[in-house]
Write an enzyme that holds these catalytic residues in place. Sequence first.
Site, short mmCIF file in Angstrom:
data_model
loop_
_atom_site.label_atom_id
_atom_site.label_comp_id
_atom_site.label_asym_id
_atom_site.label_seq_id
_atom_site.Cartn_x
_atom_site.Cartn_y
_atom_site.Cartn_z
CG HIS A 32 61.95 -87.10 81.49
ND1 HIS A 32 62.86 -87.06 82.52
CD2 HIS A 32 60.82 -86.54 81.99
CE1 HIS A 32 62.31 -86.50 83.58
NE2 HIS A 32 61.06 -86.17 83.28
P1 TYD Z 1 65.23 -89.51 87.13
O1 TYD Z 1 64.01 -89.85 86.32
O2 TYD Z 1 66.56 -89.85 86.56
O3 TYD Z 1 65.21 -87.97 87.48
P2 TYD Z 1 65.21 -86.73 86.47
O4 TYD Z 1 64.55 -87.19 85.20
O5 TYD Z 1 64.41 -85.69 87.18
O6 TYD Z 1 66.60 -86.29 86.25
O7 TYD Z 1 65.05 -90.19 88.55
C1 TYD Z 1 66.15 -90.55 89.37
C2 TYD Z 1 65.81 -91.87 90.09
O8 TYD Z 1 64.73 -91.72 90.98
C3 TYD Z 1 65.43 -92.97 89.11
O9 TYD Z 1 66.04 -94.17 89.58
C4 TYD Z 1 63.94 -93.07 89.24
C5 TYD Z 1 63.68 -92.63 90.67
N1 TYD Z 1 62.38 -91.95 90.89
C6 TYD Z 1 61.45 -92.55 91.71
O10 TYD Z 1 61.64 -93.65 92.24
N2 TYD Z 1 60.27 -91.89 91.93
C7 TYD Z 1 60.01 -90.68 91.37
O11 TYD Z 1 58.92 -90.12 91.61
C8 TYD Z 1 60.99 -90.08 90.51
C9 TYD Z 1 60.74 -88.76 89.86
C10 TYD Z 1 62.17 -90.75 90.30
#
Ligand code: TYD
Length: 134
Positions: A51
């Site tokens: 992303h």
């Molecule tokens: P995700 O965006 O999939 O992580 P990455 O892009 O780093 O691989 O996030 C995993 C889960 O955690 C998703 O359900 C969103 C949640 N999340 C939060 O609640 N708060 C946050 O600050 C972040 C980064 C993720």
Amino acid sequence: MIGSYELIKFKIRGDERGSLIAIEGGYDIPFEIKRVYYIFDTKKGVERGFHAHIKLKQICIAVKGSCTFVLDDGKKREEIKLDRPDKGLFIEGLIWREMKDFSPDCVLVVLASEHYDESDYIRDYQKFLEEVKK
Ligand code: TYD
């Protein structure tokens, strides 16, 4: 819109007892910290991220272990390995990021300039490329 990234070296305040790094919002990094999250216990072969963010500024630090960031500004891709607790990766603006090659012991700490906001995410690579051109 364009994005940028750079490595930041933090000062290690070491003495005979060991090491300590202090990071102060606005001083050691160019924003006030509104959120901290960390990624750990990452399973073998997992790749995350995929992303870009519109507004968010972040500093990523592998405080233990290592992982590799793939960074894409819409024109070129570069890989940066985070493998030291005094090495921070500052990412600002439209940069597509992917994370891979997590060591089993990796603890990746992320300092963020904003609270969690799903509307700040671009999760589609083609949409990211369109935004970069704007
Ligand atoms: P995700 O965006 O999939 O992580 P990455 O892009 O780093 O691989 O996030 C995993 C889960 O955690 C998703 O359900 C969103 C949640 N999340 C939060 O609640 N708060 C946050 O600050 C972040 C980064 C993720």
